[in-house]
Design an enzyme around this catalytic site. Structure first.
Site, PDB file in Angstrom:
ATOM      1  NE  ARG A   1      59.869  45.718  40.238  1.00 44.11           N
ATOM      2  CZ  ARG A   1      60.566  44.808  40.893  1.00 44.11           C
ATOM      3  NH1 ARG A   1      60.917  45.036  42.147  1.00 44.11           N
ATOM      4  NH2 ARG A   1      60.918  43.681  40.306  1.00 44.11           N
TER       5      ARG A   1
ATOM      6  CD  GLU B   1      24.246  42.738  50.725  1.00 43.59           C
ATOM      7  OE1 GLU B   1      23.419  43.516  50.221  1.00 43.59           O
ATOM      8  OE2 GLU B   1      24.959  43.034  51.693  1.00 43.59           O
TER       9      GLU B   1
ATOM     10  CB  ILE C   1      24.536  35.238  59.239  1.00 45.92           C
ATOM     11  CG1 ILE C   1      23.609  34.149  58.657  1.00 45.92           C
ATOM     12  CG2 ILE C   1      23.739  36.477  59.638  1.00 45.92           C
ATOM     13  CD1 ILE C   1      22.937  34.493  57.335  1.00 45.92           C
TER      14      ILE C   1
ATOM     15  N   GLY D   1      53.416  42.319  40.224  1.00 39.07           N
ATOM     16  CA  GLY D   1      54.284  41.156  40.051  1.00 39.07           C
ATOM     17  C   GLY D   1      54.272  40.269  41.285  1.00 39.07           C
ATOM     18  N   GLY D   2      55.417  39.735  41.637  1.00 38.61           N
ATOM     19  CA  GLY D   2      55.510  38.831  42.782  1.00 38.61           C
ATOM     20  C   GLY D   2      55.039  39.467  44.074  1.00 38.61           C
TER      21      GLY D   2
ATOM     22  CB  ILE E   1      50.425  46.443  38.004  1.00 45.79           C
ATOM     23  CG1 ILE E   1      49.657  46.673  36.703  1.00 45.79           C
ATOM     24  CG2 ILE E   1      51.364  47.611  38.301  1.00 45.79           C
ATOM     25  CD1 ILE E   1      48.627  47.789  36.784  1.00 45.79           C
TER      26      ILE E   1
ATOM     27  CD  GLU F   1      26.556  33.613  37.932  1.00 50.73           C
ATOM     28  OE1 GLU F   1      26.489  33.931  39.139  1.00 50.73           O
ATOM     29  OE2 GLU F   1      27.628  33.611  37.297  1.00 50.73           O
TER      30      GLU F   1
ATOM     31  CB  SER G   1      20.577  32.305  44.068  1.00 49.84           C
ATOM     32  OG  SER G   1      21.925  32.714  44.048  1.00 49.84           O
TER      33      SER G   1
END
Lengths: 380, 258
Positions: A268, A363, A154, A339-340, A337, A367, A129
């Site tokens: 499901r 990029e 890179i 799950g496993g 959603i 922050e 940064s």
């Protein structure tokens, strides 16, 4: 909302992502292999040339067209999307924006056709940064630049078709005592330019990322990109634009999470009905769609400001910040959603989850985006 | 070489499809796309054009909204298009459709006509043959490979067992399967260029065809009734009481799988 040709482009790329990327990308991801076949196919359909003028082999489109393509590809896979984003926005764009006519004619055509890739060497092992902290140095020795230093993370810098990396380096001291930064084109294979083996990454596993080192690397003086001492201004412009592209990529991932969750929630069953019948799931998906939609509006708005020639810095930062944090939220919820199964790499949402976090970092971190916004508001 | 590609707009085979009240294909509510096999025909034409030069024209018969598919076809690279559009065409059978397309081809004077081997809505597979018959030229159908050598066309005709090599002199009609090539995706440049490409519209009167010869009025065949496909039946369950293997073999042999 989109005009006819942008809509046609979106449709064309959507079909491409579904038919060409989706069937093979999971294997590349698992094997950590670079999808040369997909890159070649994207080149054929002109995606690498989207925002560039036809005289250099481009498609004569604009940056928004690139963003639409990135969104549609990222809806299926982010490794391929970041490969395209980095190739266009970080690889070719600096040459296109700041290069001399000769540099453009020499370097752009193979990049714009997708036959070659280029990297953008800004980040260093010790500086991200805080790009002003660049430690890589270049000294003019007769008619050659001699470069010493290292770059980190890179993208597209070590593929079989990488033709060069543009490297930011300290080339002197400014009158005010600050570092003079310049950008120099370093062709792949130049003696002393070493590409380290690919990183082991959490996500983006089918994209090409390396640490680079430069030991007394000599390139001709004419490889200076644009003017000496303009390095800072150059990469700030490139990063400002790139934020809109990363936002578009994040929107694709967010929407992909909605696509996969909608499908899964209707297939499901639990407690005697499809899980889509439960409000707990409905509300999750509704919030995911909300975030994807608002993120899209944010990057469309930033791109429109940019193309109108107005100051787009704040809007680009907002779009990047909001879209990438939304992508992380959507990926987390999509996994929940599922799950496993969501924790199993064979499900696309697992890839989305692993690919989402880097969006808040690459990029320009979240922050830094907040800092840009606060500065633009005059309080930082 | 002057190439004409036949392109039909059809309801997307990947989405819900049905027939309208008059027993014709529902085109209003359906998501309409270029007939998949026709994209291979376009690609083949563009490859021949790249090698031999000449011009590629899209020919479509269909209602107003077929213009979307014509524009998309043009964005792949062909030079121009002809759209035969007339309210009286609604309800046309294969025979009268071939009359209209042959008449339109007569105005274009092609060396080569390329078509998809079938459309995903009608699936009749006779249009290329009928058109060739009407024009009095050769029909090379069901190609998985097409080679052009001057005025000689050679195809590999795909069959269930392998392929047959068939040749003919131009002009001719060639129909292709989806094994022949990999169609390109429209590029942004292609999409922009397609907006400026000429699309000529022709009505029946322009082709010297009376309204009564086509559409419902002139149809040689008619769909009199239709029903939705029945829902899929549940499979057959065999509990393995030690005879599972035998039951399996019995099922496979009864269905002639072994």
């Amino acid at each position: 909302m989109l005009n006819e040709e942008h809509e046609a482009l979106r449709e064309s790329v959507r079909e491409f992502a579904r038919d060409v990327v989706a069937p093979v990308i999971a294997k590349h991801y698992d094997d950590h292999t670079f999808p040369y076949d997909i890159v070649a196919a994207m080149g054929k359909m002109g995606l690498f040339g989207l925002p560039f003028a036809e005289e250099y082999g481009g498609m004569g489109g604009d940056y928004f067209a690139l963003c639409l393509a990135l969104e549609e590809i990222a809806r299926v896979d982010s490794s391929v999307a970041i490969t395209l984003e980095a190739a266009v926005s970080l690889g070719a764009m600096p040459i296109y924006r700041f290069g001399t006519e000769e540099q453009k004619r020499r370097w752009l055509p193979p990049l714009l056709s997708g036959e070659a890739l280029a990297g953008f060497g800004l980040t260093e092992p010790g500086f991200g940064s805080d790009a002003g902290g660049t430690a890589t140095r270049a000294v003019l020795d007769g008619d050659e630049w001699v470069i010493n230093g290292a770059k980190a993370f890179i993208t597209n810098s070590g593929t079989d078709i990488t033709s060069f990396v543009t490297v930011t380096a300290v080339t002197g001291t400014r009158p005010d005592g600050g570092k003079e930064l310049s950008t120099i084109i370093v062709p792949s294979g130049t003696p002393g330019f070493t590409v380290a083996p690919g990183y082991s990454k959490v996500g983006w596993c089918a994209s090409d990322t390396h640490e680079l080192s430069f030991e007394d690397v000599r390139v001709p003086a004419e490889n200076l990109l644009g003017e000496r001492g303009r390095g800072f201004a150059q990469f700030l412009r490139i990063l400002d634009e790139g934020r809109i592209a990363i936002a578009a990529l994040a929107v694709g991932l967010s929407q992909g999470c909605v696509d996969e969750s909608l499908r899964y929630a209707q297939e499901r069953h639990a407690f005697g009905q499809p899980i889509a019948g439960f409000q707990a799931i409905q509300f999750k998906i509704a919030d995911m769609e909300k975030r994807a939609h608002l993120s899209r509006l944010a990057y469309h708005d930033a791109a429109a400001e940019m193309l109108a020639g107005r100051d787009f810095k704040r809007r680009a930062a907002i779009a990047k910040l909001y879209a990438t944090e939304s992508a992380v939220d959507n990926a987390r919820e999509a996994t929940q959603i599922h799950g496993g199964y969501g924790f199993m790499n064979e499900f696309p949402v697992a890839r989305f989850w692993r690919d989402s976090k880097i969006l808040e970092i690459g990029e320009g971190t979240s922050e830094i985006q907040r800092l840009v916004i606060a500065r633009d508001l005059g309080i930082a | 070489m002057n190439i004409v590609v036949l392109v039909k707009q059809v309801p997307d085979s990947g989405s819900e499809r049905g027939l309208a009240g008059d027993n014709t294909v529902e085109r209003q509510s359906a998501n309409n796309v270029i007939n998949e096999m026709d994209e291979y025909a376009i690609e083949e034409a563009l490859r021949i054009q790249a090698a031999e030069g000449g011009e590629v024209t899209i020919l479509t018969m269909g209602p107003e909204r077929a213009a979307e598919s014509i524009r998309k076809a043009l964005s792949m690279g062909p030079d121009k298009a002809v759209h035969v559009i007339d309210d009286a065409l609604h309800g046309s059978c294969a025979l009268s459709t071939s009359k209209v397309l042959a008449a339109a081809l007569g105005t274009l004077n092609p060396d080569l006509v390329i078509a998809g081997a079938e459309s995903t809505d009608g699936r009749v597979q006779v249009m290329p043959h009928m058109i060739a018959e009407r024009l009095g030229i050769a029909a090379l159908t069901g190609a998985r490979k097409l080679t052009v050598d001057g005025g000689t066309l050679t195809i590999e005709r795909q069959t269930e067992e392998g392929y047959e090599v068939v040749t003919a002199a131009t002009p001719a009609v060639v129909s292709v399967w989806d094994t022949i090539n990999e169609p390109r995706y429209p590029s942004f440049k292609g999409i922009m260029a397609a907006k400026k490409k000429p699309v000529q519209t022709l009505a029946l009167a322009d082709l010297g065809i009376e309204a009564g010869e086509v559409g419902f009025a002139g149809a040689s065949s008619e769909v009199v009734e239709h029903a939705k496909r029945p829902p899929r039946q549940g499979g057959q369950k065999v509990a393995d009481d030690g005879n599972g293997g035998a039951a399996l073999v019995e099922f496979l042999s009864s269905e002639k799988f072994v």
